[in-house]
Design an enzyme around this catalytic site. Sequence first.
Site, mmCIF file in Angstrom:
data_model
loop_
_atom_site.group_PDB
_atom_site.id
_atom_site.type_symbol
_atom_site.label_atom_id
_atom_site.label_comp_id
_atom_site.label_asym_id
_atom_site.label_seq_id
_atom_site.Cartn_x
_atom_site.Cartn_y
_atom_site.Cartn_z
ATOM 1 N N PHE A 122 47.205 19.031 50.249
ATOM 2 C CA PHE A 122 46.205 19.366 51.275
ATOM 3 C C PHE A 122 44.836 19.225 50.613
ATOM 4 O O PHE A 122 44.538 19.948 49.651
ATOM 5 C CB PHE A 122 46.458 20.811 51.699
ATOM 6 C CG PHE A 122 45.539 21.386 52.728
ATOM 7 C CD1 PHE A 122 45.705 21.112 54.080
ATOM 8 C CD2 PHE A 122 44.521 22.266 52.347
ATOM 9 C CE1 PHE A 122 44.880 21.703 55.038
ATOM 10 C CE2 PHE A 122 43.696 22.856 53.299
ATOM 11 C CZ PHE A 122 43.878 22.570 54.644
ATOM 12 N N GLU A 126 35.906 20.476 48.098
ATOM 13 C CA GLU A 126 35.108 19.457 47.402
ATOM 14 C C GLU A 126 34.238 20.145 46.347
ATOM 15 O O GLU A 126 34.057 21.369 46.397
ATOM 16 C CB GLU A 126 34.217 18.723 48.414
ATOM 17 C CG GLU A 126 35.020 17.985 49.464
ATOM 18 C CD GLU A 126 34.140 17.253 50.482
ATOM 19 O OE1 GLU A 126 32.893 17.374 50.409
ATOM 20 O OE2 GLU A 126 34.726 16.567 51.336
ATOM 21 N N ILE A 156 42.982 19.959 43.792
ATOM 22 C CA ILE A 156 44.014 19.711 44.803
ATOM 23 C C ILE A 156 45.403 19.918 44.199
ATOM 24 O O ILE A 156 45.849 19.158 43.320
ATOM 25 C CB ILE A 156 43.852 18.304 45.419
ATOM 26 C CG1 ILE A 156 42.435 18.148 45.996
ATOM 27 C CG2 ILE A 156 44.918 18.048 46.495
ATOM 28 C CD1 ILE A 156 42.011 19.252 46.982
ATOM 29 N N THR A 157 46.089 20.947 44.693
ATOM 30 C CA THR A 157 47.414 21.300 44.162
ATOM 31 C C THR A 157 48.404 20.173 44.424
ATOM 32 O O THR A 157 48.469 19.640 45.536
ATOM 33 C CB THR A 157 47.918 22.599 44.815
ATOM 34 O OG1 THR A 157 46.964 23.627 44.570
ATOM 35 C CG2 THR A 157 49.270 23.024 44.260
ATOM 36 N N GLN A 337 49.639 47.596 31.690
ATOM 37 C CA GLN A 337 49.309 48.907 31.114
ATOM 38 C C GLN A 337 50.579 49.665 30.728
ATOM 39 O O GLN A 337 50.662 50.262 29.660
ATOM 40 C CB GLN A 337 48.492 49.723 32.140
ATOM 41 C CG GLN A 337 47.791 50.924 31.574
ATOM 42 C CD GLN A 337 46.673 50.536 30.597
ATOM 43 O OE1 GLN A 337 46.227 49.389 30.567
ATOM 44 N NE2 GLN A 337 46.255 51.464 29.774
ATOM 45 N N ILE A 338 51.572 49.606 31.599
ATOM 46 C CA ILE A 338 52.827 50.321 31.342
ATOM 47 C C ILE A 338 53.531 49.736 30.115
ATOM 48 O O ILE A 338 54.186 50.445 29.362
ATOM 49 C CB ILE A 338 53.730 50.274 32.606
ATOM 50 C CG1 ILE A 338 53.117 51.170 33.698
ATOM 51 C CG2 ILE A 338 55.167 50.702 32.289
ATOM 52 C CD1 ILE A 338 53.730 50.997 35.072
ATOM 53 N N GLY A 340 51.982 48.727 27.557
ATOM 54 C CA GLY A 340 51.178 49.003 26.359
ATOM 55 C C GLY A 340 50.820 47.712 25.642
ATOM 56 O O GLY A 340 50.555 46.691 26.283
ATOM 57 N N GLY A 341 50.869 47.747 24.302
ATOM 58 C CA GLY A 341 50.514 46.564 23.503
ATOM 59 C C GLY A 341 51.414 45.384 23.817
ATOM 60 O O GLY A 341 50.981 44.227 23.800
ATOM 61 N N GLU A 364 43.114 29.266 49.140
ATOM 62 C CA GLU A 364 43.419 29.412 50.580
ATOM 63 C C GLU A 364 42.555 30.513 51.212
ATOM 64 O O GLU A 364 43.008 31.267 52.068
ATOM 65 C CB GLU A 364 44.917 29.634 50.794
ATOM 66 C CG GLU A 364 45.716 28.442 50.260
ATOM 67 C CD GLU A 364 47.108 28.321 50.818
ATOM 68 O OE1 GLU A 364 47.363 28.803 51.933
ATOM 69 O OE2 GLU A 364 47.945 27.711 50.121
HETATM 70 C C1 LIG Z 1 44.490 26.479 41.186
HETATM 71 C C2 LIG Z 1 43.789 26.129 42.475
HETATM 72 C C3 LIG Z 1 44.466 25.390 43.423
HETATM 73 C C4 LIG Z 1 43.803 24.997 44.598
HETATM 74 N N1 LIG Z 1 44.456 24.186 45.498
HETATM 75 C C5 LIG Z 1 43.755 23.661 46.525
HETATM 76 C C6 LIG Z 1 44.371 22.698 47.386
HETATM 77 O O1 LIG Z 1 45.542 22.348 47.244
HETATM 78 N N2 LIG Z 1 43.612 22.158 48.378
HETATM 79 C C7 LIG Z 1 42.304 22.511 48.575
HETATM 80 O O2 LIG Z 1 41.683 21.974 49.496
HETATM 81 N N3 LIG Z 1 41.718 23.447 47.795
HETATM 82 C C8 LIG Z 1 42.404 24.010 46.770
HETATM 83 N N4 LIG Z 1 41.814 24.938 45.943
HETATM 84 C C9 LIG Z 1 40.433 25.318 46.196
HETATM 85 C C10 LIG Z 1 40.265 26.755 46.686
HETATM 86 O O3 LIG Z 1 40.720 26.886 48.000
HETATM 87 C C11 LIG Z 1 38.795 27.128 46.480
HETATM 88 O O4 LIG Z 1 38.584 27.238 45.087
HETATM 89 C C12 LIG Z 1 38.426 28.415 47.195
HETATM 90 O O5 LIG Z 1 38.452 28.239 48.586
HETATM 91 C C13 LIG Z 1 37.021 28.917 46.799
HETATM 92 O O6 LIG Z 1 36.081 27.905 46.826
HETATM 93 P P1 LIG Z 1 35.149 27.681 45.544
HETATM 94 O O7 LIG Z 1 36.033 27.567 44.349
HETATM 95 O O8 LIG Z 1 34.229 26.553 45.812
HETATM 96 O O9 LIG Z 1 34.333 29.006 45.405
HETATM 97 P P2 LIG Z 1 32.885 29.379 46.183
HETATM 98 O O10 LIG Z 1 33.054 29.047 47.581
HETATM 99 O O11 LIG Z 1 31.840 28.676 45.386
HETATM 100 O O12 LIG Z 1 32.843 30.901 45.954
HETATM 101 C C14 LIG Z 1 32.300 31.541 44.801
HETATM 102 C C15 LIG Z 1 32.257 33.051 45.076
HETATM 103 O O13 LIG Z 1 31.362 33.310 46.189
HETATM 104 C C16 LIG Z 1 32.050 34.034 47.199
HETATM 105 N N5 LIG Z 1 31.562 33.608 48.492
HETATM 106 C C17 LIG Z 1 31.422 32.345 48.984
HETATM 107 N N6 LIG Z 1 30.934 32.367 50.239
HETATM 108 C C18 LIG Z 1 30.783 33.674 50.564
HETATM 109 C C19 LIG Z 1 30.328 34.361 51.724
HETATM 110 N N7 LIG Z 1 29.952 33.714 52.819
HETATM 111 N N8 LIG Z 1 30.294 35.720 51.690
HETATM 112 C C20 LIG Z 1 30.686 36.403 50.588
HETATM 113 N N9 LIG Z 1 31.120 35.813 49.476
HETATM 114 C C21 LIG Z 1 31.180 34.465 49.455
HETATM 115 C C22 LIG Z 1 33.528 33.672 46.999
HETATM 116 O O14 LIG Z 1 34.376 34.651 47.576
HETATM 117 C C23 LIG Z 1 33.616 33.625 45.489
HETATM 118 O O15 LIG Z 1 33.735 34.930 45.003
HETATM 119 C C24 LIG Z 1 42.467 25.390 44.821
HETATM 120 C C25 LIG Z 1 41.814 26.178 43.857
HETATM 121 C C26 LIG Z 1 42.449 26.543 42.701
HETATM 122 C C27 LIG Z 1 41.701 27.359 41.679
#
Ligand SMILES: Cc1cc2nc3c(=O)[nH]c(=O)nc-3n(C[C@H](O)[C@H](O)[C@H](O)COP(=O)(O)OP(=O)(O)OC[C@H]3O[C@@H](n4cnc5c(N)ncnc54)[C@H](O)[C@@H]3O)c2cc1C
Length: 383
Positions: A122, A126, A156-157, A337-338, A340-341, A364
Amino acid sequence: MIRDQDTMTALLDTVRRFVRDTLVPREEWVAEHDQIPDDVVRQMKEIGLFGLTVPEQYGGLGVTMEEEALVMIEMGKTSPAFRSLFGTTVGIGSQGILMDGTEAQKREWLPRLASGELIASFALTEPEAGSDAASLTTRAVRDGDDYVIHGTKRYITNAPHAGVFTLMARSEPDQPGHKGVSAFIVDACSPGISLGKPDRKMGQRGAHTCDVVFDGCRVPAENIIGGEPGRGFSTAMKVLEKGRIHIAAICVGVAERMLDDALRYAMERKQFGQAVAEFQLVQAMLADCRTEIYAARSMVMDAARRRDLGENVATEASCCKYYASEMCGRVADRAVQIHGGAGYMSEYGIERFYRDVRLFRIYEGTSQIQQLVIARNMMREAG
Ligand SMILES: Cc1cc2nc3c(=O)[nH]c(=O)nc-3n(C[C@H](O)[C@H](O)[C@H](O)COP(=O)(O)OP(=O)(O)OC[C@H]3O[C@@H](n4cnc5c(N)ncnc54)[C@H](O)[C@@H]3O)c2cc1C
């Protein structure tokens, strides 16, 4: 909704046995080698895990949401990387085709996804569009019977294993935000697609993510999901909404596993002449874990059943994902925590789970995004 209790009991028994006998003994190996052994993938196919949510007429098991949640709770009782391999196909990778695809699209793609012949990824996120997914800039420009795609998708997973992408791209440049986005089914072998180097992640070794770069990739216009441009964002949100219950169920399963490990350790480990489980401060941690897991499990099962009945569970799905993923983080922390080390040492495995589950609060839809969805829905309902 459970369609047939005997069939479901048999499926859950099979998954439980698979987890216990095949997956749990391989957890360390997978983390060390960052790959899932071929024989494990073969068994996943045999059990039907890749086709769990694909309707029977397209070769899958066609489970209901309640059934899916129960299977995912069982699958959660081992390293989350195992679930990740078939999880994107069962969940976000294929659901767009299933929910909004034309009959021809379903017939072309779903049987091969259900058998595990193809893995689906999926592609929404970006480099500059994460939580604000509607601001995505990957372009799909119409050229004759095709669209030509330019842009980069991030994290992208399963991209390195994908046979097909559900790709969200902007096909209507005049339409701002979510209205200009279409969802495309993109054959991963198409010219003009290249993969970035594998991401080096905090946890879930064995599950792979990377950038996917589209540079002049041609996709037939007939591959727009549902055949109509401009509806891709709505498809993506529907897919993610269902995915939230799926991820929440996994969180329940992993939390149950971590608590089992912590309880066993606490009953064996002796300090001050008795098992540490006898200390009330340790008991408090065990009890808090048990209570929160019970709450999350009840939420997941309620949301799943209500979705099966056709109710709108947008808010409940976000509540589940938010609560269960945060709960899972707290359980991981207490389980370390449970121990320990020993909890800090890799040979006990609990530090691996601690790192693995951190992801559930991020992808997600982060916890903050779930909070926004819940509050916005509340305000809409009240207004
Ligand atoms: C291991 C992994 C697998 C993934 N797999 C997929 C995949 O298969 N397909 C895909 O499309 N994506 C994938 N992702 C992407 C993932 O969905 C995004 O990383 C996620 O949605 C957060 O977007 P970001 O990393 O750009 O963080 P940002 O959007 O830059 O967020 C940074 C921080 O700001 C906070 N924030 C942002 N907007 C707001 C708001 N309006 N109000 C309050 N707080 C906010 C966020 O909660 C976060 O704490 C994957 C990510 C990882 C790490």
